[in-house]
Design a protein around this motif. Structure first.
Motif, PDB file in Angstrom:
ATOM      1  N   MET A 198       0.907  -1.281  -0.397  1.00 41.00           N
ATOM      2  CA  MET A 198       0.161  -0.115   0.260  1.00 41.00           C
ATOM      3  C   MET A 198       0.811   1.133   0.049  1.00 41.00           C
ATOM      4  SD  MET A 198      -3.331  -0.839   2.822  1.00 41.00           S
ATOM      5  CE  MET A 198      -1.942  -1.306   3.927  1.00 41.00           C
ATOM      6  N   GLY A 199       0.812   2.767  -1.003  1.00 39.73           N
ATOM      7  CA  GLY A 199       1.258   3.530   0.013  1.00 39.73           C
ATOM      8  C   GLY A 199       2.573   3.608  -1.208  1.00 39.73           C
ATOM      9  N   ASP A 200       2.509   2.522  -1.762  1.00 43.88           N
ATOM     10  CA  ASP A 200       4.472   2.294  -3.135  1.00 43.88           C
ATOM     11  C   ASP A 200       4.322   3.456  -3.799  1.00 43.88           C
ATOM     12  OD1 ASP A 200       6.487   1.631  -4.207  1.00 43.88           O
ATOM     13  OD2 ASP A 200       5.472   0.000  -5.118  1.00 43.88           O
ATOM     14  N   THR A 201       5.432   4.550  -3.422  1.00 43.33           N
ATOM     15  CA  THR A 201       5.236   5.663  -5.167  1.00 43.33           C
ATOM     16  C   THR A 201       7.010   4.955  -5.801  1.00 43.33           C
ATOM     17  OG1 THR A 201       6.986   6.603  -2.621  1.00 43.33           O
ATOM     18  CG2 THR A 201       4.035   7.005  -2.945  1.00 43.33           C
ATOM     19  N   SER A 202       6.881   3.436  -5.228  1.00 40.46           N
ATOM     20  CA  SER A 202       7.978   3.488  -6.389  1.00 40.46           C
ATOM     21  C   SER A 202       8.016   3.744  -8.066  1.00 40.46           C
ATOM     22  CB  SER A 202       9.111   2.120  -6.140  1.00 40.46           C
ATOM     23  OG  SER A 202       7.746   1.207  -6.776  1.00 40.46           O
ATOM     24  N   GLY A 203       8.701   4.163  -8.428  1.00 37.07           N
ATOM     25  CA  GLY A 203       8.454   4.199 -10.245  1.00 37.07           C
ATOM     26  C   GLY A 203       7.575   6.004 -10.388  1.00 37.07           C
ATOM     27  N   LEU A 204       7.359   6.157  -9.503  1.00 42.61           N
ATOM     28  CA  LEU A 204       6.761   7.887  -9.643  1.00 42.61           C
ATOM     29  C   LEU A 204       7.531   8.575 -10.197  1.00 42.61           C
ATOM     30  CD1 LEU A 204       4.362   7.716  -6.879  1.00 42.61           C
ATOM     31  CD2 LEU A 204       3.543   7.043  -9.475  1.00 42.61           C
ATOM     32  N   GLU A 205       7.508   9.951 -10.869  1.00 49.39           N
ATOM     33  CA  GLU A 205       8.746  11.458 -10.934  1.00 49.39           C
ATOM     34  C   GLU A 205       8.451  11.999  -9.640  1.00 49.39           C
ATOM     35  OE1 GLU A 205       9.259  14.917 -13.651  1.00 49.39           O
ATOM     36  OE2 GLU A 205       7.461  13.894 -14.273  1.00 49.39           O
ATOM     37  N   THR A 206       8.951  12.412  -8.679  1.00 53.03           N
ATOM     38  CA  THR A 206       9.670  13.337  -7.507  1.00 53.03           C
ATOM     39  C   THR A 206       9.563  14.395  -8.070  1.00 53.03           C
ATOM     40  OG1 THR A 206       9.966  12.030  -6.121  1.00 53.03           O
ATOM     41  CG2 THR A 206      10.484  13.880  -6.101  1.00 53.03           C
ATOM     42  N   ILE A 207       8.305  15.752  -7.804  1.00 51.47           N
ATOM     43  CA  ILE A 207       8.727  16.687  -8.440  1.00 51.47           C
ATOM     44  C   ILE A 207       7.822  17.788  -7.693  1.00 51.47           C
ATOM     45  CG2 ILE A 207       5.743  16.427  -9.288  1.00 51.47           C
ATOM     46  CD1 ILE A 207       6.462  18.395 -11.466  1.00 51.47           C
ATOM     47  N   GLU A 208       8.685  19.163  -7.476  1.00 57.12           N
ATOM     48  CA  GLU A 208       8.285  20.336  -6.678  1.00 57.12           C
ATOM     49  C   GLU A 208       6.637  21.091  -6.400  1.00 57.12           C
ATOM     50  OE1 GLU A 208      10.489  21.274  -4.525  1.00 57.12           O
ATOM     51  OE2 GLU A 208      11.881  19.761  -5.096  1.00 57.12           O
ATOM     52  N   ALA A 209       6.246  20.787  -6.145  1.00 58.55           N
ATOM     53  CA  ALA A 209       4.842  21.530  -6.224  1.00 58.55           C
ATOM     54  C   ALA A 209       4.257  22.466  -6.994  1.00 58.55           C
ATOM     55  CB  ALA A 209       3.805  21.637  -4.688  1.00 58.55           C
ATOM     56  N   ALA A 210       5.683  23.914  -6.743  1.00 60.91           N
ATOM     57  CA  ALA A 210       5.402  25.041  -7.999  1.00 60.91           C
ATOM     58  C   ALA A 210       5.325  24.476  -9.253  1.00 60.91           C
ATOM     59  CB  ALA A 210       6.910  25.837  -7.718  1.00 60.91           C
ATOM     60  N   ARG A 247       5.347  19.714   5.493  1.00 60.89           N
ATOM     61  CA  ARG A 247       5.984  20.009   6.320  1.00 60.89           C
ATOM     62  C   ARG A 247       6.157  18.858   6.517  1.00 60.89           C
ATOM     63  NH1 ARG A 247       8.738  23.837   4.639  1.00 60.89           N
ATOM     64  NH2 ARG A 247      10.075  23.844   7.259  1.00 60.89           N
ATOM     65  N   MET A 248       5.863  17.746   7.110  1.00 60.92           N
ATOM     66  CA  MET A 248       6.247  16.121   7.286  1.00 60.92           C
ATOM     67  C   MET A 248       6.507  15.716   6.362  1.00 60.92           C
ATOM     68  SD  MET A 248       4.053  14.985  10.629  1.00 60.92           S
ATOM     69  CE  MET A 248       4.302  13.793  11.138  1.00 60.92           C
ATOM     70  N   LYS A 249       5.887  15.788   5.088  1.00 64.24           N
ATOM     71  CA  LYS A 249       6.502  15.225   4.260  1.00 64.24           C
ATOM     72  C   LYS A 249       7.463  15.151   3.170  1.00 64.24           C
ATOM     73  CE  LYS A 249       5.252  13.562  -0.933  1.00 64.24           C
ATOM     74  NZ  LYS A 249       3.660  13.865  -1.867  1.00 64.24           N
ATOM     75  N   VAL A 250       7.670  16.364   3.539  1.00 61.24           N
ATOM     76  CA  VAL A 250       9.349  17.158   3.525  1.00 61.24           C
ATOM     77  C   VAL A 250      10.343  16.983   4.419  1.00 61.24           C
ATOM     78  CG1 VAL A 250      10.745  18.377   3.164  1.00 61.24           C
ATOM     79  CG2 VAL A 250       8.566  18.845   2.127  1.00 61.24           C
ATOM     80  N   LEU A 251      10.161  16.841   5.550  1.00 63.74           N
ATOM     81  CA  LEU A 251      11.329  15.881   6.378  1.00 63.74           C
ATOM     82  C   LEU A 251      11.245  14.771   6.814  1.00 63.74           C
ATOM     83  CD1 LEU A 251       9.836  18.384  10.005  1.00 63.74           C
ATOM     84  CD2 LEU A 251      12.148  18.819   8.167  1.00 63.74           C
ATOM     85  N   THR A 252      10.263  13.957   6.240  1.00 63.55           N
ATOM     86  CA  THR A 252      10.246  12.606   6.304  1.00 63.55           C
ATOM     87  C   THR A 252      10.937  12.159   5.147  1.00 63.55           C
ATOM     88  OG1 THR A 252       8.218  12.243   6.228  1.00 63.55           O
ATOM     89  CG2 THR A 252       8.827  12.013   8.043  1.00 63.55           C
ATOM     90  N   GLU A 253      11.064  12.647   4.169  1.00 61.84           N
ATOM     91  CA  GLU A 253      11.215  12.850   2.485  1.00 61.84           C
ATOM     92  C   GLU A 253      10.638  11.402   2.137  1.00 61.84           C
ATOM     93  OE1 GLU A 253      15.752  11.590   2.110  1.00 61.84           O
ATOM     94  OE2 GLU A 253      16.317  13.421   2.810  1.00 61.84           O
ATOM     95  N   GLY A 254       8.959  11.708   1.958  1.00 61.02           N
ATOM     96  CA  GLY A 254       8.278  11.132   1.848  1.00 61.02           C
ATOM     97  C   GLY A 254       7.612   9.535   2.204  1.00 61.02           C
ATOM     98  N   ARG A 255       8.594   9.433   3.288  1.00 66.69           N
ATOM     99  CA  ARG A 255       8.504   8.203   3.993  1.00 66.69           C
ATOM    100  C   ARG A 255       7.139   8.609   5.254  1.00 66.69           C
ATOM    101  NH1 ARG A 255      14.646   9.044   3.812  1.00 66.69           N
ATOM    102  NH2 ARG A 255      14.783   9.165   5.870  1.00 66.69           N
ATOM    103  N   HIS A 256       7.463   6.940   5.739  1.00 69.26           N
ATOM    104  CA  HIS A 256       6.234   7.342   7.010  1.00 69.26           C
ATOM    105  C   HIS A 256       5.351   7.992   6.521  1.00 69.26           C
ATOM    106  CE1 HIS A 256       9.847   5.220   8.885  1.00 69.26           C
ATOM    107  NE2 HIS A 256      10.106   6.431   8.673  1.00 69.26           N
TER     108      HIS A 256
END
Length: 247
Positions: free
Chosen positions: A1-13, A151-160
């Motif tokens: 569940m919640g697997d983000t492998s293979g996705l393009e990481t992109i800035e919100a802007a 903010r937590m997403k950035v701090l955890t680098e998308g984990r947890h």
């Protein structure tokens, strides 16, 4: 569940002016649940029997309103804070419009042969103090929820992801409850200070509990939407002011 492998990481802007496939549908679901929780649940006090405790009353809106926070988590996690901010403002405007329309319709003089005015006032009549408290609490709570998650997403680098969704709900629902119950009921007839505090903590705990129970569903929805959209949005350089609707 919640697997983000293979996705393009992109800035919100980078997706500020982009077109997502399902964003409008998620926004519609958020607004619909928000309005339904106010119409269907807010006016009814239900009761369940808890083992070892006995009868326990609760506001029926607790069944629906926390789902708006879950969808808020989905919006922020999948589409970024700026998109969630726009949806919060849309939901706030829709709630204001609903409150005004309810007041107008209830105030209209009924036809002489229509005998349901009293029942109509009971269901749709709204106490201005409670409406004001609800709007303030929703606005502040949703923005705190979205900000903490982003903010937590950035701090955890998308984990947890579970930590972000539950942590943001703990903060957002705390702000929501701390604003709503004192504004709506502190000093009101039939409400002692102790009762206000008891209901405040009870409702907060129940709402957070809903988030915890629905975490597997939240994981699945977020994972499915990220794959459908093809990106994983991070708010590293986002302007977090709540006082704008521009994405």
């Amino acid at each position: 569940m919640g697997d983000t492998s293979g996705l393009e990481t992109i800035e919100a802007a980078a997706v500020a002016n982009g077109r997502f496939r399902y964003f409008d549908l998620v926004m519609a679901a958020f607004v619909a649940i928000l309005l339904l929780s106010n119409v269907l649940g807010a006016g009814k006090v239900a009761q369940i029997v808890l083992p070892g405790i006995g009868p326990w009353p609760f506001g029926a809106g607790i069944l629906f309103f926390p789902v708006s926070y879950i969808i808020g988590d989905v919006l922020t996690e999948v589409y970024g804070y700026a998109h969630a901010r726009r949806v919060i403002w849309v939901g706030f405007a829709a709630t204001v419009f609903m409150a005004v329309m309810a007041w107008v319709v209830v105030a209209l003089p009924p036809a002489p042969d229509w005998t349901n005015q009293a029942a109509y006032e009971t269901i749709f009549g709204q106490v201005p103090r409670i409406v004001f408290a609800s709007m303030c609490a929703f606005w502040a709570g949703e923005f705190v929820n979205s900000y903490v998650l982003a903010r937590m997403k950035v701090l955890t680098e998308g984990r947890h992801l579970w930590m972000r969704t539950i942590g943001s709900t703990i903060a957002g629902q705390a702000v929501d409850s701390l604003i709503f119950y004192p504004l709506a009921f502190w000093g009101a007839e039939g409400w002692t200070h102790a009762l206000v505090i008891q209901v405040l903590y009870t409702q907060w705990a129940l709402k957070v509990g809903w988030e915890v129970l629905l975490t597997p569903l939240t994981y699945w929805v977020i994972g499915a939407l990220k794959k459908a959209e093809g990106v994983d949005v991070f708010d590293r350089a986002t302007n977090f002011t709540p006082f704008r609707a521009k994405v």
